[in-house]
Design an enzyme around this catalytic site. Structure first.
Site, PDB file in Angstrom:
ATOM      1  N   GLY A  80       0.829  -1.198   0.000  1.00 55.89           N
ATOM      2  CA  GLY A  80       0.000   0.000   0.000  1.00 55.89           C
ATOM      3  C   GLY A  80       0.856   1.237   0.000  1.00 55.89           C
ATOM      4  O   GLY A  80       2.095   1.182   0.035  1.00 55.89           O
ATOM      5  N   GLN A  81       0.199   2.401  -0.019  1.00 50.52           N
ATOM      6  CA  GLN A  81       0.926   3.647  -0.003  1.00 50.52           C
ATOM      7  C   GLN A  81       0.073   4.715   0.638  1.00 50.52           C
ATOM      8  O   GLN A  81      -1.151   4.587   0.723  1.00 50.52           O
ATOM      9  CB  GLN A  81       1.312   4.075  -1.411  1.00 50.52           C
ATOM     10  CG  GLN A  81       0.116   4.519  -2.280  1.00 50.52           C
ATOM     11  CD  GLN A  81       0.541   4.926  -3.660  1.00 50.52           C
ATOM     12  OE1 GLN A  81       1.137   4.135  -4.385  1.00 50.52           O
ATOM     13  NE2 GLN A  81       0.255   6.161  -4.028  1.00 50.52           N
ATOM     14  N   GLY A  82       0.768   5.744   1.138  1.00 48.02           N
ATOM     15  CA  GLY A  82       0.086   6.855   1.772  1.00 48.02           C
ATOM     16  C   GLY A  82       0.870   8.129   1.547  1.00 48.02           C
ATOM     17  O   GLY A  82       1.809   8.175   0.744  1.00 48.02           O
ATOM     18  N   GLY A  83       0.490   9.157   2.298  1.00 44.09           N
ATOM     19  CA  GLY A  83       1.133  10.448   2.117  1.00 44.09           C
ATOM     20  C   GLY A  83       2.591  10.467   2.508  1.00 44.09           C
ATOM     21  O   GLY A  83       3.343  11.327   2.061  1.00 44.09           O
ATOM     22  N   PHE A  84       3.023   9.503   3.331  1.00 36.03           N
ATOM     23  CA  PHE A  84       4.402   9.516   3.806  1.00 36.03           C
ATOM     24  C   PHE A  84       5.278   8.494   3.091  1.00 36.03           C
ATOM     25  O   PHE A  84       6.450   8.377   3.376  1.00 36.03           O
ATOM     26  CB  PHE A  84       4.454   9.236   5.307  1.00 36.03           C
ATOM     27  CG  PHE A  84       3.795  10.303   6.124  1.00 36.03           C
ATOM     28  CD1 PHE A  84       3.313  10.033   7.392  1.00 36.03           C
ATOM     29  CD2 PHE A  84       3.653  11.584   5.616  1.00 36.03           C
ATOM     30  CE1 PHE A  84       2.704  11.022   8.130  1.00 36.03           C
ATOM     31  CE2 PHE A  84       3.039  12.569   6.363  1.00 36.03           C
ATOM     32  CZ  PHE A  84       2.548  12.297   7.618  1.00 36.03           C
ATOM     33  N   GLY A  85       4.718   7.666   2.214  1.00 33.77           N
ATOM     34  CA  GLY A  85       5.549   6.699   1.500  1.00 33.77           C
ATOM     35  C   GLY A  85       4.806   5.423   1.210  1.00 33.77           C
ATOM     36  O   GLY A  85       3.577   5.380   1.197  1.00 33.77           O
TER      37      GLY A  85
ATOM     38  N   ASP B  41      -5.453   9.806  13.967  1.00 34.24           N
ATOM     39  CA  ASP B  41      -5.727   9.355  12.610  1.00 34.24           C
ATOM     40  C   ASP B  41      -6.320   7.949  12.623  1.00 34.24           C
ATOM     41  O   ASP B  41      -5.876   7.060  11.900  1.00 34.24           O
ATOM     42  CB  ASP B  41      -4.449   9.386  11.771  1.00 34.24           C
ATOM     43  CG  ASP B  41      -4.756   9.349  10.273  1.00 34.24           C
ATOM     44  OD1 ASP B  41      -3.870   8.951   9.503  1.00 34.24           O
ATOM     45  OD2 ASP B  41      -5.890   9.700   9.879  1.00 34.24           O
TER      46      ASP B  41
ATOM     47  N   LYS C 292       7.848   0.066   6.151  1.00 31.96           N
ATOM     48  CA  LYS C 292       7.289   1.357   5.765  1.00 31.96           C
ATOM     49  C   LYS C 292       8.454   2.266   5.374  1.00 31.96           C
ATOM     50  O   LYS C 292       9.286   2.622   6.204  1.00 31.96           O
ATOM     51  CB  LYS C 292       6.504   1.950   6.926  1.00 31.96           C
ATOM     52  CG  LYS C 292       5.927   3.327   6.643  1.00 31.96           C
ATOM     53  CD  LYS C 292       5.172   3.838   7.857  1.00 31.96           C
ATOM     54  CE  LYS C 292       4.631   5.224   7.639  1.00 31.96           C
ATOM     55  NZ  LYS C 292       3.905   5.733   8.832  1.00 31.96           N
TER      56      LYS C 292
ATOM     57  N   VAL D 133       4.543   0.963   1.567  1.00 30.56           N
ATOM     58  CA  VAL D 133       4.699  -0.144   2.494  1.00 30.56           C
ATOM     59  C   VAL D 133       4.914  -1.417   1.697  1.00 30.56           C
ATOM     60  O   VAL D 133       4.153  -1.700   0.741  1.00 30.56           O
ATOM     61  CB  VAL D 133       3.469  -0.299   3.414  1.00 30.56           C
ATOM     62  CG1 VAL D 133       3.676  -1.436   4.398  1.00 30.56           C
ATOM     63  CG2 VAL D 133       3.212   1.002   4.156  1.00 30.56           C
TER      64      VAL D 133
END
Length: 890
Positions: free
Chosen positions: A586-591, A704, A607, A593
């Site tokens: 997966g991915q998010g605003g910080f990078g 969060d 991560k 995984v």
């Protein structure tokens, strides 16, 4: 005739004065008849005035005095009756029957002086009232006793608690057989004092103690009293008792709810198991005990050592009855004990005569629950976990014990000498005793008259004796059964001596061996410690190198980093196949995984902080600081980190079932989430939040909480992840402001999204949104979803709100309660939301009556424009399966 004439003038004067004084209150008969010899006045026995006049007859035999001219006309009264009588002998009989009652006490009830709803009587001292009342949120009527001088109605006794009146037509009176009864409008008996013997002219009186007594008018002996039939309240001078010969008990019984005074599930009273103790039961199951009575106080209630010892007394009448009563030294403030609807015994006092202040409760910590740690387990609320096996014992079921289920208790590790001899082996050295200080002694103690110096030897010589204690006021207390309900106090308590095999005891010889071994291998340990310290120092230097000391802020001052494994970049690259796209979770605003496997076969989730992220550096350091100290079954476990050059990575345990949103919003996988699994996930998230907010050393606000940040292990147990936005509070801090609002819209509380103010109630709001998603199976796409959920709940359209997969009739009440709790969590104002601990109690139905949720008003408000979260890409959704924080709105 002479007698009549002699009495005529004084009786006329008395009647005239009395009628003038009570003119507005007297009620007269309705008939008026003229006779030749005079006039006959008749006044009923029970007027409405305080000074009631019993039925009397007055002969007016003088032609010179006419009552019609001496008194007001009948129109001035309610009714007036004048009767003539021509029979002189009959007049004389009536004159002999004449009786004038100038007044009667307002604290007494007789057959003629009954009270009807809503009338009351008050005790002579003015402290207590008796009358009709309705509990909060109830239309039923009950007869009860309450404090007269306290503004908040506090009912200490209820007569017809199991048979309420359904209208305000009730009457409390004395029946023909002398019983005190409650009648409804049809004169049906709803409650009775149930005296078996016929009593003539009995009366009931409300005493200044709050005791309602029924007595005969000749003997003055109490034939019945309310103190002998207690409700849920224990007041001064009342007796709670038990008779060991007959088995008769006087116990407190809880109300079913605040609006229903009928007998509930909980009871409390005295029981004598060799030694008298005070107990609380849930049905027939024991849930709390006070410890033995030592002539001054219960030794299992530490606060009684100072606060209450002068007020309580426990009496043995030598005829089989034991009873406890109390009278506090300061009688200026009302005080009482009440067994509430949850089974908690509360002590309350009123200082300002306006409200009650709770000064003690039976359940102050989890350790107060009876048998919390099972047999041979000791409970200490200051420790984590709270339960531990006594020295020389080990968990009976290690797997359950490690999961936090301690009820199976502990078992002895080394057999005692007697057991070894019985098994045919060498008995070896004699057993000894382990001393435990400041303890709540176990249940089921025996009693011996042995003195303190002989108590130890007596126990040691008895193969069945496994522990003993001595109290100067009680004597010797040996135990021959399993030690259960042990608790370690921070003050008070007594010394307990537990029998152990000789090999389990600390002896001088064992100390010498330990010292010798320590000296021999000391150099080896010094070398290992030196290496570990060097490695830790290197790790910290690397962390400070990329983030700078100023980047850590207050978090480093609050929490010292725990020793974490420091992975190198090459090791993690090899584990993830050089961060191949096929291993991307997966991915998010910080990078991103990635899934990986270390050389030892352990699966991990890596991560990797994005180099282009302008915010990720601070959040990365925050996550390391926060998670390094968290240890809980419902929180994701951080295995280590990697810092090399511009690379910054966190290594977590791998969750094979990925995240909750991968199941909840997938049309295929969602079928695996039946209601039991969903409720288990809800409970697990609650327990994790409770640990963050209350049980960890420092309070942590997640900020969060959402479905993609809830990971699921192989058994679908939830684990909260992604602490990049978490904030730590030390000491007494509980809320803060931030100028940079980050997180995920739809889960943000109103005060955080608009004003940057966050607290534990912010996490409660996010949990409420998450709970509604779990129940409905639908993603919360905007704040309007909470409003829609409230509208459907308010319209009683629960079916439309519930996921069809879990719509089974047997779960409807539990699902409805979860929706109710979720709506309470998403209320607009933080003060209206419950804490996590209260949420858990609500979900477990420990709190039965839930408040009504208010309409979510946040749907009509605009989001502050200065939040750092944006909604530029609303279509983008997280596919995070492990631990990713989104800083862009979704």
């Amino acid at each position: 005739m002479l007698l009549v004439k002699e009495l005529q003038q004084p009786l006329q004067l008395i009647l005239k004065r009395l009628c003038i004084q009570r003119r507005s209150e007297a009620r007269f008969l309705e008939k008026e008849t003229t006779v030749e010899s005079g006039y006959l006045w008749a006044i009923p026995r029970r007027p409405e005035s305080d000074y009631k006049i019993s039925l009397f007859f007055l002969l007016l035999n003088s032609a010179s005095w006419n009552p019609k001219s001496a008194f007001p006309q009948p129109s001035s009264f309610e009714t007036m009756g004048l009767v003539r009588n021509t029979n002189l002998s009959a007049l004389l009989v009536l004159l002999c029957c004449f009786r004038l009652e100038f007044g009667s006490a307002t604290d007494t009830i007789t057959a003629a002086k009954f009270i009807s709803d809503p009338e009351t009587i008050i005790s002579n001292g003015g402290d207590f009232k008796l009358g009709f009342f309705s509990p909060p949120n109830s239309i039923f009527r009950y007869v009860g006793i309450w404090y007269a001088n306290i503004s908040v109605p506090t009912f200490i006794w209820v007569a017809n608690r199991n048979n309420p009146l359904k209208s305000s037509s009730g009457i409390l009176t004395i029946s023909q057989d002398g019983n005190l009864v409650v009648l409804d409008g049809q004169k049906k008996v709803l409650w009775s004092s149930n005296l078996t013997n016929f009593v003539v002219n009995s009366s009931a009186q409300l005493l200044d103690s709050g005791n309602l007594v029924l007595q005969g008018n000749t003997t003055g002996i109490f034939l019945w009293e309310s103190f002998q039939h207690p409700s849920n309240t224990f007041i001064e001078k009342m007796k709670i008792s038990t008779n060991v010969r007959t088995g008769k008990k006087l116990q407190l019984t809880s109300w079913k709810s605040r609006s229903d005074p009928s007998i509930g599930n909980f009871s409390a009273g005295i029981e004598v198991r060799n030694l008298p103790e005070f107990f609380i039961w849930n049905g027939s199951r024991l849930i709390w005990r006070s410890g033995p009575w030592n002539s001054w106080f219960f030794i299992g209630v530490p606060i009684m050592y100072s606060a209450y010892r002068d007020g309580f007394s426990l009496v043995d009448d030598k005829e089989g009855t034991f009873y406890i009563t109390f009278t506090f030294w300061n009688e200026s403030f009302p005080k009482h004990f009440v067994l509430n609807e949850q089974g908690n015994l509360l002590q309350a006092s009123s200082i300002n005569e306006e409200d009650w202040e709770v000064t003690w409760s039976s359940f102050q910590t989890e350790c107060d629950v009876y048998g919390k740690c099972g047999a041979f387990g000791s409970c200490n609320s200051q420790n984590t976990p709270i339960c531990s096996c006594l020295r020389g014992f080990e968990p009976k079921n290690t797997e359950e014990w490690n999961r936090g289920n301690w009820t199976s208790g502990c078992v002895r590790r080394t057999p005692l000498q007697c057991e070894r001899v019985n098994n045919g082996s060498d008995g070896g050295k004699k057993d000894g005793f382990l001393k435990l200080t400041m303890m709540k002694v176990p249940d089921l103690a025996d009693w011996s008259s042995a003195r303190e110096e002989n108590c130890r030897n007596q126990c040691l010589e008895n193969c069945s004796c496994i522990a003993y204690a001595f109290d100067a006021s009680i004597g010797c207390m040996p135990w021959t059964r399993s030690l259960i309900d042990l608790q370690k106090f921070s003050s008070g308590g007594i010394d307990l001596y537990v029998r152990l095999a000789y090999s389990e005891l600390d002896t001088k010889e064992k100390v010498k061996v330990i010292i010798t071994v320590t000296v021999i291998i000391g150099l080896i340990f010094i070398g290992i410690c030196t290496y570990l310290l060097w490695r830790r120092r290197k790790s910290k230097m690397l962390l400070y190198k990329f983030s700078g000391e100023e980047k850590l802020g207050d978090n480093v001052n609050q929490v010292k980093l725990q020793e974490l494994s420091l992975f190198n970049l090459q090791e993690l690259a090899s584990a993830t196949n050089n961060f191949h796209q096929s291993n991307k979770l997966g991915q998010g605003g910080f990078g991103h995984v990635y899934r990986g496997k270390l050389s030892n076969g352990q699966e991990i989730a890596v991560k990797r902080l994005s180099r282009a992220s302008g915010q990720g550096q601070e959040e990365f350091m925050n996550e390391v600081v926060v998670i390094s100290k968290l240890q809980h079954r419902n929180l994701v476990r951080l295995l280590g980190c990697c810092v090399e050059g511009e690379e910054k990575m966190l290594v977590y345990e791998y969750m094979p079932n990925k995240s909750l949103d991968a199941f909840l919003f997938d049309p295929v996988k969602v079928k695996l989430l039946d209601w039991r699994r969903r409720f288990n996930i809800i409970e697990g998230i609650c327990r994790g939040l409770l640990y963050l907010h209350r049980d960890s050393r420092l309070k942590i606000i997640h900020r969060d909480l959402k479905a993609s940040n809830i990971l699921l292990d192989e058994e679908l147990n939830p684990k909260i992840s992604d602490f990049g936005l978490a904030r730590i509070f030390g000491g007494n801090g509980d809320q803060a402001n931030t100028a940079r609002v980050v997180g995920t819209y739809g889960y943000m509380s109103p005060e955080y999204a608009m004003k940057g103010r966050f607290s534990e109630k912010s996490d409660v709001f996010s949990f409420g949104v998450l709970l509604l998603e779990i129940v409905s199976g639908r993603r919360n796409s905007s704040f309007f979803s909470c409003f829609q959920a409230w509208k459907m709940w308010n319209a009683d359209n629960i079916v439309a709100l519930t996921d069809p997969i879990i719509c089974e009739p047997c779960f409807q009440m539990e699902i409805l309660r979860c929706i109710h709790v979720g709506l309470l969590c998403v209320q607009d104002f933080a003060n209206d939301r419950p804490t996590v601990s209260i949420v858990i109690s609500m979900l477990k139905s420990e709190i039965i009556d839930l408040p009504l949720p208010k309409q979510p008003a946040f749907t009509e408000r605009q989001i502050a424009p200065d939040t750092s979260s944006s909604q530029n890409n609303p279509s983008k959704c997280s596919v995070n399966n492990v631990t990713v924080t989104m800083v862009q709105g979704r």
